[in-house]
Motif scaffolding. Structure first.
Motif, PDB file in Angstrom:
ATOM      1  N   VAL A  17      45.496  38.450  37.815  1.00  0.00           N
ATOM      2  CA  VAL A  17      44.436  38.015  36.942  1.00  0.00           C
ATOM      3  C   VAL A  17      45.540  36.756  36.118  1.00  0.00           C
ATOM      4  N   ALA A  18      45.183  35.698  36.034  1.00  0.00           N
ATOM      5  CA  ALA A  18      45.891  34.536  35.551  1.00  0.00           C
ATOM      6  C   ALA A  18      44.821  33.739  34.499  1.00  0.00           C
ATOM      7  N   TRP A  19      45.522  33.157  33.545  1.00  0.00           N
ATOM      8  CA  TRP A  19      44.316  32.686  32.351  1.00  0.00           C
ATOM      9  C   TRP A  19      45.397  31.379  31.730  1.00  0.00           C
ATOM     10  N   THR A  20      44.373  30.547  31.239  1.00  0.00           N
ATOM     11  CA  THR A  20      44.893  29.287  30.606  1.00  0.00           C
ATOM     12  C   THR A  20      44.961  29.553  29.084  1.00  0.00           C
ATOM     13  N   LEU A  21      45.682  28.804  28.387  1.00  0.00           N
ATOM     14  CA  LEU A  21      45.702  29.015  26.919  1.00  0.00           C
ATOM     15  C   LEU A  21      44.293  28.816  26.482  1.00  0.00           C
ATOM     16  N   PHE A  22      43.549  27.845  26.858  1.00  0.00           N
ATOM     17  CA  PHE A  22      42.086  27.497  26.381  1.00  0.00           C
ATOM     18  C   PHE A  22      41.214  28.435  27.042  1.00  0.00           C
ATOM     19  N   GLY A  23      41.274  29.608  27.537  1.00  0.00           N
ATOM     20  CA  GLY A  23      40.247  30.114  27.774  1.00  0.00           C
ATOM     21  C   GLY A  23      39.641  30.507  29.313  1.00  0.00           C
ATOM     22  N   VAL A  55      39.674  31.878  33.071  1.00  0.00           N
ATOM     23  CA  VAL A  55      40.496  32.874  33.742  1.00  0.00           C
ATOM     24  C   VAL A  55      40.356  32.842  35.306  1.00  0.00           C
ATOM     25  N   TYR A  56      41.291  33.091  35.989  1.00  0.00           N
ATOM     26  CA  TYR A  56      41.326  32.956  37.631  1.00  0.00           C
ATOM     27  C   TYR A  56      41.849  34.423  38.127  1.00  0.00           C
ATOM     28  N   VAL A  57      41.238  34.708  39.326  1.00  0.00           N
ATOM     29  CA  VAL A  57      41.599  36.060  40.026  1.00  0.00           C
ATOM     30  C   VAL A  57      41.875  35.805  41.528  1.00  0.00           C
ATOM     31  N   THR A  58      43.018  36.575  41.760  1.00  0.00           N
ATOM     32  CA  THR A  58      43.250  36.436  43.244  1.00  0.00           C
ATOM     33  C   THR A  58      43.185  38.005  43.893  1.00  0.00           C
ATOM     34  N   GLU A  59      42.830  38.023  44.998  1.00  0.00           N
ATOM     35  CA  GLU A  59      42.594  39.436  45.524  1.00  0.00           C
ATOM     36  C   GLU A  59      43.555  39.416  46.756  1.00  0.00           C
ATOM     37  N   ASP A  60      44.285  38.368  47.056  1.00  0.00           N
ATOM     38  CA  ASP A  60      45.016  38.217  48.272  1.00  0.00           C
ATOM     39  C   ASP A  60      46.519  37.749  47.974  1.00  0.00           C
ATOM     40  N   ALA A  61      47.145  37.878  46.732  1.00  0.00           N
ATOM     41  CA  ALA A  61      48.470  37.611  46.338  1.00  0.00           C
ATOM     42  C   ALA A  61      48.330  36.036  46.218  1.00  0.00           C
TER      43      ALA A  61
END
Length: 320
Positions: free
Chosen positions: A284-290, A292-298
């Motif tokens: 799970v990755a996120w930017t400072l301004f809200g 959110v991104y998700v990867t299920e395959d590295a």
């Protein structure tokens, strides 16, 4: 496929999703209004155990972030910016604070002692603070602290004594620290415009050369793939509040980097990334301004969470 995602925000406390980001609840109790949650720490040995910390104190959840209880009293220690849990003893905690200090608790956060870290009291941004505390997963008596702006400190005796270890670090503006469990182990430190690594427990540091290898020069969060210490993920941007960001991956310990394919152009610096040993390929990755991104395959593919959250400071995911 369900799992918990938890976000700590600046002014909106904790947000929780029980279903991989499809629905969200703002956790109002027991967080005081306008809480700034700066750090989330997964509890070792407890699949859905999590602690949250910030300017209103310390909190714990045992159900993946669905409910919370306060630990101790607000004001027990200064504003917590980073929290680490001993991987072999969840009752031993280390907190990094603003003003810069490192505190240790041996009873799960109810009582704290300030440790003897001779950190700077002033710096270019005013008051230095501890952006990252870290317990070595294989050498529990080795504790690390990264300070903005005062470099890296290391303890080899569980926090009793500390040494400043900055030989080779040309940028003392520390943003993040992580450990790759290679042989020998590598410690990596992310700073304002570089990433440095050390294979001798911080005695010497070597830069990886961000400006020549990354699309954007500002370095922020950095994590290691939980099942492969050669694989690193990092977030970057233009500046602290830059207009866009990127997620990067290295498969060779930081020598070469690939910019990963996000579904849209991020709205700010990619601030942080969260991993969990329950699934090494989910990040799970996120930017400072809200955003959110998700990867299920590295990192091969990503999806963006539909809603956005203001200013996100920290995040975690936990199995359902």
């Amino acid at each position: 496929m369900n799992y918990h995602i938890v976000l700590g925000t600046a002014g909106w406390g904790v947000w929780h999703s029980p279903d991989a980001g499809k629905s969200w609840v703002r956790q109002r109790k027991p967080f005081p209004l306008n809480s700034r949650i700066q750090s989330l720490a997964v509890l070792p040995g407890e699949p859905r155990g999590l602690m949250a910390a910030g300017d209103t104190g310390l909190f714990a959840s045992h159900d993946g972030g669905a409910s919370w209880a306060r630990i101790g009293t607000q004001g027990d220690i200064p504003t917590i910016w980073s929290l680490a849990v001993d991987p072999t003893d969840p009752n031993t905690l280390f907190a990094g604070t603003r003003p810069a200090g490192v505190y240790r608790s041996r009873d799960g956060g109810w009582k704290w002692e300030r440790l003897d870290v001779a950190a700077a009291t002033e710096c270019a941004i005013g008051t230095p603070f501890v952006t990252r505390v870290l317990v070595d997963p294989d050498e529990r008596n080795t504790i690390w602290a990264g300070i903005e702006i005062d470099g890296v400190y290391r303890s080899l005796d569980g926090g009793d004594t500390w040494t400043r270890v900055v030989s080779g670090i040309t940028d003392l503006d520390v943003h993040d620290l992580t450990i790759a469990r290679t042989s020998p182990p590598r410690v990596l430190v992310s700073t304002n415009g570089e990433v440095f690594w050390s294979a001798d427990r911080g005695e010497t540091w070597t830069p990886i050369g961000v400006k020549a290898k990354w699309p954007l020069p500002y370095s922020r969060g950095i994590v290691v793939k939980t099942d492969d210490p050669r694989v690193l993920f990092a977030g970057c941007g233009e500046t602290t509040t830059g207009e866009t960001g990127a997620v990067l991956r290295s498969s060779d310990g930081g020598q070469t980097w690939q910019s990963l394919p996000l579904p849209v152009r991020p709205n700010a610096t990619m601030w942080g990334l969260a991993t969990h040993p329950a699934d090494a390929s989910r990040i799970v990755a996120w930017t400072l301004f809200g955003e959110v991104y998700v990867t299920e395959d590295a990192g091969e593919s990503w999806r963006k969470i539909a809603r956005e959250f203001g200013e996100v400071r920290t995040g975690a995911w936990l199995p359902a």
